[in-house]
Design a protein around this motif. Structure first.
Motif, PDB file in Angstrom:
ATOM      1  N   ILE A  71      16.420  -1.125  37.252  1.00  0.00           N
ATOM      2  CA  ILE A  71      15.073  -0.809  37.745  1.00  0.00           C
ATOM      3  C   ILE A  71      15.179   0.582  38.361  1.00  0.00           C
ATOM      4  N   ILE A  72      14.304   1.498  37.961  1.00  0.00           N
ATOM      5  CA  ILE A  72      14.283   2.837  38.573  1.00  0.00           C
ATOM      6  C   ILE A  72      13.180   2.872  39.625  1.00  0.00           C
ATOM      7  N   VAL A  73      13.512   3.374  40.824  1.00  0.00           N
ATOM      8  CA  VAL A  73      12.505   3.656  41.852  1.00  0.00           C
ATOM      9  C   VAL A  73      12.589   5.159  42.100  1.00  0.00           C
ATOM     10  N   HIS A  74      11.486   5.873  41.905  1.00  0.00           N
ATOM     11  CA  HIS A  74      11.565   7.337  42.011  1.00  0.00           C
ATOM     12  C   HIS A  74      10.724   7.882  43.158  1.00  0.00           C
ATOM     13  N   GLY A  75      11.132   9.064  43.617  1.00  0.00           N
ATOM     14  CA  GLY A  75      10.351   9.788  44.619  1.00  0.00           C
ATOM     15  C   GLY A  75       9.520  10.854  43.934  1.00  0.00           C
ATOM     16  N   GLY A  76       9.227  11.906  44.679  1.00  0.00           N
ATOM     17  CA  GLY A  76       8.422  13.007  44.127  1.00  0.00           C
ATOM     18  C   GLY A  76       7.969  13.959  45.212  1.00  0.00           C
ATOM     19  N   GLY A  77       8.707  13.950  46.337  1.00  0.00           N
ATOM     20  CA  GLY A  77       8.321  14.759  47.504  1.00  0.00           C
ATOM     21  C   GLY A  77       8.132  16.231  47.215  1.00  0.00           C
ATOM     22  N   LYS A  78       9.092  16.838  46.494  1.00  0.00           N
ATOM     23  CA  LYS A  78       9.005  18.288  46.219  1.00  0.00           C
ATOM     24  C   LYS A  78       7.792  18.605  45.350  1.00  0.00           C
ATOM     25  N   GLU A  79       7.562  17.729  44.375  1.00  0.00           N
ATOM     26  CA  GLU A  79       6.430  17.923  43.462  1.00  0.00           C
ATOM     27  C   GLU A  79       5.095  17.744  44.209  1.00  0.00           C
ATOM     28  N   ILE A  80       5.054  16.784  45.127  1.00  0.00           N
ATOM     29  CA  ILE A  80       3.832  16.565  45.932  1.00  0.00           C
ATOM     30  C   ILE A  80       3.555  17.817  46.768  1.00  0.00           C
ATOM     31  N   SER A  81       4.602  18.351  47.403  1.00  0.00           N
ATOM     32  CA  SER A  81       4.447  19.567  48.234  1.00  0.00           C
ATOM     33  C   SER A  81       3.875  20.712  47.396  1.00  0.00           C
ATOM     34  N   ARG A  82       4.378  20.848  46.169  1.00  0.00           N
ATOM     35  CA  ARG A  82       3.928  21.934  45.279  1.00  0.00           C
ATOM     36  C   ARG A  82       2.432  21.812  44.986  1.00  0.00           C
ATOM     37  N   TRP A  83       1.988  20.570  44.709  1.00  0.00           N
ATOM     38  CA  TRP A  83       0.578  20.361  44.358  1.00  0.00           C
ATOM     39  C   TRP A  83      -0.335  20.453  45.580  1.00  0.00           C
ATOM     40  N   VAL A  84       0.166  20.082  46.745  1.00  0.00           N
ATOM     41  CA  VAL A  84      -0.620  20.229  47.981  1.00  0.00           C
ATOM     42  C   VAL A  84      -0.863  21.721  48.241  1.00  0.00           C
ATOM     43  N   GLU A  85       0.179  22.529  48.029  1.00  0.00           N
ATOM     44  CA  GLU A  85       0.030  23.987  48.192  1.00  0.00           C
ATOM     45  C   GLU A  85      -0.924  24.554  47.154  1.00  0.00           C
ATOM     46  N   LYS A  86      -0.799  24.062  45.901  1.00  0.00           N
ATOM     47  CA  LYS A  86      -1.700  24.521  44.827  1.00  0.00           C
ATOM     48  C   LYS A  86      -3.162  24.256  45.177  1.00  0.00           C
ATOM     49  N   ALA A  87      -3.393  23.126  45.874  1.00  0.00           N
ATOM     50  CA  ALA A  87      -4.763  22.761  46.255  1.00  0.00           C
ATOM     51  C   ALA A  87      -5.241  23.575  47.458  1.00  0.00           C
ATOM     52  N   GLY A  88      -4.377  24.472  47.950  1.00  0.00           N
ATOM     53  CA  GLY A  88      -4.747  25.352  49.059  1.00  0.00           C
ATOM     54  C   GLY A  88      -4.813  24.646  50.397  1.00  0.00           C
ATOM     55  N   MET A  89      -4.109  23.524  50.513  1.00  0.00           N
ATOM     56  CA  MET A  89      -4.141  22.761  51.760  1.00  0.00           C
ATOM     57  C   MET A  89      -2.978  23.152  52.665  1.00  0.00           C
ATOM     58  N   GLU A  90      -3.245  23.154  53.951  1.00  0.00           N
ATOM     59  CA  GLU A  90      -2.224  23.514  54.935  1.00  0.00           C
ATOM     60  C   GLU A  90      -1.430  22.265  55.318  1.00  0.00           C
ATOM     61  N   PRO A  91      -0.117  22.204  54.987  1.00  0.00           N
ATOM     62  CA  PRO A  91       0.646  21.013  55.358  1.00  0.00           C
ATOM     63  C   PRO A  91       0.793  20.890  56.879  1.00  0.00           C
ATOM     64  N   LYS A  92       0.666  19.655  57.375  1.00  0.00           N
ATOM     65  CA  LYS A  92       0.798  19.423  58.814  1.00  0.00           C
ATOM     66  C   LYS A  92       1.917  18.409  59.032  1.00  0.00           C
ATOM     67  N   PHE A  93       2.792  18.678  59.998  1.00  0.00           N
ATOM     68  CA  PHE A  93       3.934  17.788  60.255  1.00  0.00           C
ATOM     69  C   PHE A  93       3.939  17.318  61.711  1.00  0.00           C
ATOM     70  N   THR A 146      -4.482  14.330  50.880  1.00  0.00           N
ATOM     71  CA  THR A 146      -3.059  14.438  50.506  1.00  0.00           C
ATOM     72  C   THR A 146      -2.617  13.180  49.771  1.00  0.00           C
ATOM     73  N   MET A 147      -3.104  12.014  50.225  1.00  0.00           N
ATOM     74  CA  MET A 147      -2.743  10.743  49.584  1.00  0.00           C
ATOM     75  C   MET A 147      -3.230  10.723  48.134  1.00  0.00           C
ATOM     76  N   GLU A 148      -4.428  11.263  47.913  1.00  0.00           N
ATOM     77  CA  GLU A 148      -4.962  11.333  46.533  1.00  0.00           C
ATOM     78  C   GLU A 148      -4.044  12.168  45.651  1.00  0.00           C
ATOM     79  N   ILE A 149      -3.604  13.311  46.186  1.00  0.00           N
ATOM     80  CA  ILE A 149      -2.715  14.196  45.422  1.00  0.00           C
ATOM     81  C   ILE A 149      -1.371  13.502  45.187  1.00  0.00           C
ATOM     82  N   ALA A 150      -0.838  12.841  46.227  1.00  0.00           N
ATOM     83  CA  ALA A 150       0.457  12.164  46.109  1.00  0.00           C
ATOM     84  C   ALA A 150       0.407  11.089  45.026  1.00  0.00           C
ATOM     85  N   GLU A 151      -0.676  10.308  44.992  1.00  0.00           N
ATOM     86  CA  GLU A 151      -0.776   9.247  43.990  1.00  0.00           C
ATOM     87  C   GLU A 151      -0.875   9.830  42.580  1.00  0.00           C
ATOM     88  N   MET A 152      -1.615  10.920  42.462  1.00  0.00           N
ATOM     89  CA  MET A 152      -1.749  11.579  41.155  1.00  0.00           C
ATOM     90  C   MET A 152      -0.394  12.111  40.680  1.00  0.00           C
TER      91      MET A 152
END
Length: 293
Positions: free
Chosen positions: A63-85, A96-102
């Motif tokens: 069973i593979i369980v995968h992440g995608g954090g780096k890719e999510i960060s890239r698309w959040v930046e592409k959408a012009g959103m300011e990441p908040k930590f 951000t959740m919509e982008i992460a799911e996509m």
């Protein structure tokens, strides 16, 4: 003996060395947490998928369980959103959740395609499917970080159904809460919870480090085998820091919950899965129970 014949004989020896492991783990479930550089480098991506496909073809049930954090960060930046930590954790608002799911859906289906190109049938699901991953809101030191989920229960039925019908399941770490809100889940946490729920024989984490060190700055302190209790003692001693701490906690928790062995592997090394599982020496860190040791 000619060089050519020597090479052929070496290949035969490798196959014979793998035989006891194929016999031991035949028809056993192995969960592979796929992330880090192995997800972003095309060559490494291909080698991981080849490894998992081979495991399936020799009788394992991966069973593979995968992440995608780096890719999510890239698309959040592409959408012009300011990441908040907050406390080093990304705040996942509704957008951000919509982008992460996509993005996770896109990653998921690309992995399905790669597996099927190698002649094995795969099915991509998220933790929402069949109510697999049930979550509650995760807080960071008491602070709200948005749609980040803590897994409260796992219903593995959909995974068992897929495995039973000879499919290789590929899981995106997304879950639902009591009110059916969608949450992003840390992929390490998801892999660990799934491995426990299905009683996996092995759980393998692909990371960007060689494995576990008593002191990361001292390469001679590498640990190739350690029991869950010894790993817990290491955590309590304060030797382990950074990103390895939650990973190691997940590993010890999995072994104590009945997962046979947990492997921390360097996903930057081509075919690291095969080298760890099918060779006597192995290459990463193996965490096992006192009984196994």
């Amino acid at each position: 003996m000619s060089d050519n014949m020597q090479e052929v004989m070496s290949k035969a020896e490798v196959l014979i060395e793998a035989l006891p492991y194929i016999q031991k783990f035949n028809r056993k479930i192995i969960v592979v947490k796929y992330g880090g550089s192995a997800m972003t480098d095309e060559g490494l991506k291909k080698s991981v998928i080849q490894d998992v496909t081979l495991l399936k073809l020799v009788g394992f049930k991966p069973i593979i369980v995968h992440g995608g954090g780096k890719e999510i960060s890239r698309w959040v930046e592409k959408a012009g959103m300011e990441p908040k930590f907050i406390n080093g954790l990304r705040v996942t608002d509704e957008e951000t959740m919509e982008i992460a799911e996509m993005v996770l859906g896109r990653v998921n289906k690309s992995l399905v395609t790669m597996v099927q190109e190698l002649g094995v049938k795969a099915v991509g699901v998220s933790g929402k499917d069949g109510g697999m991953l049930h979550v509650e809101k995760k807080l960071s030191n008491g602070e709200d970080i948005g749609y980040v989920g803590e897994i409260t229960s796992v219903d593995p039925k959909v995974l068992y159904d897929l495995i039973e019908n000879d499919f290789l399941p590929i899981v995106a770490p997304i879950g639902l809460d009591d009110d059916f809100n969608t949450y992003n889940i840390n992929a390490d946490d998801a892999a660990c919870a799934i491995a426990k729920a299905v009683g996996a024989e092995k759980l393998a984490f692909l990371t960007d480090v060689e494995g576990l060190y008593k002191d990361f700055n001292d390469k001679s302190s590498f640990i190739s085998r350690i029991t869950a209790q010894e790993a817990e003692d290491l955590i309590n001693s304060g030797c382990i820091g950074g990103g390895m701490l939650p990973k190691l906690s997940n590993c010890t928790s999995a072994v104590k919950s009945g997962v046979g062995r947990v492997h921390i592997l360097d996903g930057r090394l081509p075919h690291c899965l095969l080298l760890e599982i099918f060779t006597n020496k192995g290459i990463g860190t193996c965490i096992l129970s006192e009984e196994e040791e």
